[in-house]
Design a protein around this motif. Structure first.
Motif, mmCIF file in Angstrom:
data_model
loop_
_atom_site.group_PDB
_atom_site.id
_atom_site.type_symbol
_atom_site.label_atom_id
_atom_site.label_comp_id
_atom_site.label_asym_id
_atom_site.label_seq_id
_atom_site.Cartn_x
_atom_site.Cartn_y
_atom_site.Cartn_z
ATOM 1 N N TYR A 217 3.166 61.434 6.574
ATOM 2 C CA TYR A 217 3.836 62.011 5.411
ATOM 3 C C TYR A 217 4.643 63.248 5.794
ATOM 4 C CZ TYR A 217 0.734 58.871 2.924
ATOM 5 O OH TYR A 217 0.090 57.755 2.491
ATOM 6 N N THR A 218 4.163 63.990 6.801
ATOM 7 C CA THR A 218 4.963 65.099 7.320
ATOM 8 C C THR A 218 6.244 64.581 7.956
ATOM 9 O OG1 THR A 218 2.928 66.351 7.740
ATOM 10 C CG2 THR A 218 4.938 67.103 8.840
ATOM 11 N N ALA A 219 6.117 63.487 8.721
ATOM 12 C CA ALA A 219 7.321 62.874 9.292
ATOM 13 C C ALA A 219 8.242 62.348 8.200
ATOM 14 C CB ALA A 219 6.914 61.736 10.231
ATOM 15 N N LEU A 220 7.656 61.834 7.124
ATOM 16 C CA LEU A 220 8.459 61.359 5.999
ATOM 17 C C LEU A 220 9.236 62.505 5.361
ATOM 18 C CD1 LEU A 220 9.183 59.050 4.043
ATOM 19 C CD2 LEU A 220 7.146 59.654 2.734
ATOM 20 N N GLU A 221 8.575 63.654 5.189
ATOM 21 C CA GLU A 221 9.247 64.822 4.607
ATOM 22 C C GLU A 221 10.401 65.283 5.488
ATOM 23 O OE1 GLU A 221 8.200 69.482 3.444
ATOM 24 O OE2 GLU A 221 6.687 68.156 4.295
ATOM 25 N N LYS A 225 14.512 65.257 4.648
ATOM 26 C CA LYS A 225 15.385 66.418 4.819
ATOM 27 C C LYS A 225 16.547 66.089 5.755
ATOM 28 C CE LYS A 225 11.895 70.014 4.016
ATOM 29 N NZ LYS A 225 11.163 71.149 4.625
ATOM 30 N N ARG A 226 16.251 65.327 6.818
ATOM 31 C CA ARG A 226 17.304 64.966 7.768
ATOM 32 C C ARG A 226 18.342 64.066 7.112
ATOM 33 N NH1 ARG A 226 14.203 63.067 11.218
ATOM 34 N NH2 ARG A 226 14.550 60.818 10.975
ATOM 35 N N ILE A 227 17.880 63.179 6.232
ATOM 36 C CA ILE A 227 18.829 62.322 5.516
ATOM 37 C C ILE A 227 19.723 63.164 4.614
ATOM 38 C CG2 ILE A 227 18.999 60.521 3.759
ATOM 39 C CD1 ILE A 227 16.473 59.289 4.955
ATOM 40 N N GLY A 228 19.147 64.204 3.992
ATOM 41 C CA GLY A 228 19.959 65.085 3.159
ATOM 42 C C GLY A 228 21.034 65.792 3.940
ATOM 43 N N GLU A 229 20.744 66.112 5.216
ATOM 44 C CA GLU A 229 21.741 66.773 6.048
ATOM 45 C C GLU A 229 22.701 65.777 6.697
ATOM 46 O OE1 GLU A 229 19.385 68.905 8.807
ATOM 47 O OE2 GLU A 229 18.671 70.397 7.348
ATOM 48 N N ASP A 230 22.183 64.607 7.040
ATOM 49 C CA ASP A 230 23.006 63.603 7.711
ATOM 50 C C ASP A 230 22.551 62.233 7.251
ATOM 51 O OD1 ASP A 230 24.607 62.093 9.314
ATOM 52 O OD2 ASP A 230 23.581 62.573 11.193
ATOM 53 N N VAL A 231 23.327 61.607 6.395
ATOM 54 C CA VAL A 231 22.934 60.303 5.840
ATOM 55 C C VAL A 231 22.939 59.220 6.911
ATOM 56 C CG1 VAL A 231 25.230 59.514 5.200
ATOM 57 C CG2 VAL A 231 23.266 58.843 3.806
ATOM 58 N N LYS A 232 23.579 59.477 8.051
ATOM 59 C CA LYS A 232 23.639 58.495 9.124
ATOM 60 C C LYS A 232 22.537 58.679 10.152
ATOM 61 C CE LYS A 232 28.637 57.828 8.694
ATOM 62 N NZ LYS A 232 29.940 57.840 9.378
ATOM 63 N N SER A 233 21.526 59.486 9.846
ATOM 64 C CA SER A 233 20.416 59.690 10.769
ATOM 65 C C SER A 233 19.625 58.395 10.936
ATOM 66 C CB SER A 233 19.496 60.796 10.245
ATOM 67 O OG SER A 233 18.977 60.443 8.969
ATOM 68 N N PRO A 234 18.882 58.239 12.043
ATOM 69 C CA PRO A 234 18.131 56.990 12.276
ATOM 70 C C PRO A 234 17.116 56.746 11.159
ATOM 71 C CG PRO A 234 18.234 58.329 14.266
ATOM 72 C CD PRO A 234 18.763 59.175 13.153
ATOM 73 N N PRO A 235 16.832 55.496 10.837
ATOM 74 C CA PRO A 235 15.862 55.189 9.786
ATOM 75 C C PRO A 235 14.439 55.538 10.206
ATOM 76 C CG PRO A 235 16.590 53.171 10.867
ATOM 77 C CD PRO A 235 17.452 54.276 11.390
ATOM 78 N N LEU A 236 13.557 55.607 9.236
ATOM 79 C CA LEU A 236 12.159 55.945 9.498
ATOM 80 C C LEU A 236 11.440 54.775 10.161
ATOM 81 C CD1 LEU A 236 11.035 57.706 6.199
ATOM 82 C CD2 LEU A 236 11.235 58.742 8.443
ATOM 83 N N PRO A 237 10.573 55.045 11.132
ATOM 84 C CA PRO A 237 9.735 53.959 11.670
ATOM 85 C C PRO A 237 8.672 53.577 10.639
ATOM 86 C CG PRO A 237 9.155 56.056 12.685
ATOM 87 C CD PRO A 237 10.379 56.319 11.833
ATOM 88 N N GLU A 238 8.483 52.307 10.434
ATOM 89 C CA GLU A 238 7.533 51.827 9.433
ATOM 90 C C GLU A 238 6.212 51.482 10.119
ATOM 91 O OE1 GLU A 238 9.342 48.639 7.288
ATOM 92 O OE2 GLU A 238 11.137 49.796 6.775
ATOM 93 N N PHE A 239 5.329 52.483 10.212
ATOM 94 C CA PHE A 239 4.011 52.296 10.817
ATOM 95 C C PHE A 239 3.012 53.129 10.039
ATOM 96 C CE2 PHE A 239 5.562 56.200 12.601
ATOM 97 C CZ PHE A 239 4.440 56.980 12.755
ATOM 98 N N GLY A 240 1.726 52.924 10.349
ATOM 99 C CA GLY A 240 0.682 53.704 9.685
ATOM 100 C C GLY A 240 0.055 52.941 8.531
ATOM 101 N N SER A 241 -0.431 53.686 7.551
ATOM 102 C CA SER A 241 -1.113 53.084 6.411
ATOM 103 C C SER A 241 -0.133 52.292 5.553
ATOM 104 C CB SER A 241 -1.780 54.173 5.571
ATOM 105 O OG SER A 241 -0.820 55.065 5.056
ATOM 106 N N SER A 242 -0.686 51.427 4.713
ATOM 107 C CA SER A 242 0.167 50.596 3.862
ATOM 108 C C SER A 242 0.967 51.443 2.882
ATOM 109 C CB SER A 242 -0.702 49.585 3.103
ATOM 110 O OG SER A 242 -1.674 50.260 2.311
ATOM 111 N N GLU A 243 0.354 52.544 2.384
ATOM 112 C CA GLU A 243 1.083 53.417 1.465
ATOM 113 C C GLU A 243 2.272 54.071 2.158
ATOM 114 O OE1 GLU A 243 -3.068 52.962 0.161
ATOM 115 O OE2 GLU A 243 -2.108 53.571 2.031
ATOM 116 N N TYR A 244 2.062 54.529 3.407
ATOM 117 C CA TYR A 244 3.164 55.162 4.117
ATOM 118 C C TYR A 244 4.258 54.153 4.450
ATOM 119 C CZ TYR A 244 5.933 57.161 7.857
ATOM 120 O OH TYR A 244 6.963 57.583 8.632
ATOM 121 N N LYS A 245 3.866 52.941 4.868
ATOM 122 C CA LYS A 245 4.870 51.929 5.199
ATOM 123 C C LYS A 245 5.709 51.574 3.970
ATOM 124 C CE LYS A 245 1.968 49.023 7.132
ATOM 125 N NZ LYS A 245 1.455 47.830 7.849
ATOM 126 N N SER A 246 5.056 51.514 2.807
ATOM 127 C CA SER A 246 5.818 51.234 1.588
ATOM 128 C C SER A 246 6.793 52.358 1.283
ATOM 129 C CB SER A 246 4.849 51.039 0.411
ATOM 130 O OG SER A 246 3.984 49.954 0.643
#
Length: 470
Positions: A217-221, A225-246
């Motif tokens: 969730y810290t990485a998600l936060e 923020k990085r998307i707000g600064e640069d919409v072309k930033s790399p996408p989030l890796p989808e790993f971890g708990s099911s709630e985080y992946k969703s």
């Protein structure tokens, strides 16, 4: 009060967990301590009952005159015993129900040995008058068992007791005191380190588990923020708990939609501005066919303004489209090369240590950011003074012009597209309000920012901060 409370969800969860564990531990220890006390009280009443039965049985068989001698022989300092014509316990009324019931139990149990009455009372601890070690004191070289027995005997000698007076049918009273076994506290010098160690291990494991659980969730936060600064930033890796992946999947979908929206907006603006060039060129050619007249000059002037606006819109719409790789940049050299094109700018040459100011960014975009800031200072201030220096982990570029400054209420408005302090679109008094917008967007994409403020000595001061790398 609020400043002492946690401000993040992991801290709240950890606080609730630790508070729950402490509450449970204190409640458990309290229950155990109460049960130990109750069990010890029943056990002491049982010991007194058994001792009374043994003494009465032995003394009953002895003739009356010999009972005092036998009682004196059986007595010791830890367990005093005597026979007398008067009871040692003078009170007839028991102190509580448990003692009163025990009195009745003793009379009924010892009735076959000629017992007619029994009195039991609690007595306070006896304070020793002689603190010097007696002849029975253990040798310092004694073994563990001997030392423990000596310590236990000392505890018994200073503990509370149960005094009993039992009356035989011939009128004699058997008086004795049974010391109450001392109850060791739950927290001792031996058990306290164990409790502290277990609590520290539980808290450390809770902190580790909480950090591991909330790390995604810290990485998600940070990614949001990085998307707000640069919409072309790399996408989030989808790993971890099911709630985080969703959550990561939803953020990636949102980022993809934003990228499509921004790309469509940029392409639309660029296409419109570009397509305007064709009719503008035809209009300019047709103006050349007209004879010299005031109308031709006015139309030419308006046409130049339209072309300038088109170029500004194209610049604003396409600066994000250019896919430029990031690389290490000598920021001092970049600023020096920009200021060489402006004779109105004086650059304070930094010391040799300050020249090694390296940042990570897109060279063309960052050069454009600095150029826009310098051009804005020269356009509105006439002259500008530039200084460059390290500031913590950042590179600080300060541009101070000699203009009239900007009203305090409009310092943030000038960063909005097509916003100018001077409301006209006259190219002689400035551009079209896109230079600062582009400059700040580029700075934020590099992880920095731009701040404007009026200097107390006059003029406007612009500060560009860019993260510095080793």
């Amino acid at each position: 009060m609020k400043r002492f409370l946690p401000q993040s969800l992991p801290s709240w969860i950890l606080l609730i967990l630790i508070a729950g564990l402490l509450t449970t531990q204190v409640a458990t220890l309290s229950i155990v301590s109460r049960d130990r006390t109750e069990s010890n009280d029943v056990l002491e009443l049982f010991r007194l009952s058994e001792r009374a039965y043994t003494l009465v049985k032995v003394l009953y068989a002895a003739p009356g005159p010999e009972r005092k001698q036998l009682a004196a022989a059986l007595s010791n300092s830890a367990n005093p015993l005597s026979m007398s014509d008067q009871p040692a316990v003078t009170s007839v009324i028991a102190a509580d129900d448990s003692l009163a019931e025990l009195e009745d139990v003793l009379v009924a149990r010892l009735q076959e040995f000629g017992v007619t009455d029994a009195r039991i009372r609690r007595v306070s601890a006896r304070v020793p008058t002689n603190t010097a070690p007696g002849p029975g004191a253990p040798d310092p070289d004694a073994g563990l068992i001997e030392r423990q027995l000596s310590a236990l005997a000392e505890d018994f000698s200073q503990s509370d007791g149960l005094a009993a007076s039992i009356k035989f049918k011939d009128g004699q009273w058997l008086n004795f005191v049974t010391p109450i076994a001392p109850v060791n506290p739950i927290f001792t010098a031996q058990t306290l380190p164990l409790f502290i160690s277990v609590a520290a291990i539980v808290i450390a494991m809770s902190i580790w588990a909480m950090r591991r659980l909330t790390a995604p969730y810290t990485a998600l936060e940070q990614a949001v923020k990085r998307i707000g600064e640069d919409v072309k930033s790399p996408p989030l890796p989808e790993f971890g708990s099911s709630e985080y992946k969703s959550a990561a999947r939803a953020v990636n979908a949102m980022q993809a939609q934003l990228k499509e929206y921004v790309a469509d907006r940029e392409q639309l603006a660029a296409a419109l501005a570009h397509d305007l060039r064709t009719p503008l060129t035809r209009i300019r050619l047709r103006l050349e066919l007209l004879r010299k007249s005031p109308l031709r000059q006015s139309l030419t002037h308006d046409l130049n303004d339209i072309e300038a606006i088109s170029r500004s819109v194209i610049d604003f719409a396409t600066y994000e489209i250019v896919d430029e790789e990031q690389e290490k940049i000598d920021f001092w050299s970049l600023v020096d090369s920009v200021t060489d094109n402006y004779p109105q700018v004086s650059f304070d040459k930094p010391a040799r240590a300050s020249r090694r100011l390296i940042c990570m960014g897109r060279p063309i975009a960052l050069r454009r950011c600095v150029t826009n800031l310098v051009d804005n200072a020269v356009t509105y201030g006439g002259k500008a003074h530039i200084s460059l220096a390290p500031s913590g982990g950042d590179i600080l570029l300060t541009i101070h012009d000699e203009g009239p400054g900007i009203p305090q209420a409009k310092l943030d408005e000038v960063f909005q597209p097509f916003r100018r302090v001077e409301s006209s679109r006259n190219r002689q008094t400035g551009g079209f309000g896109l230079g600062l917008t582009i400059a700040r967007n580029i700075a934020r994409r590099c992880g920095g920012d731009i701040k404007l403020e009026n200097d107390v000595k006059g003029g406007l001061r612009a500060e560009l901060r860019i993260p510095r790398i080793a």
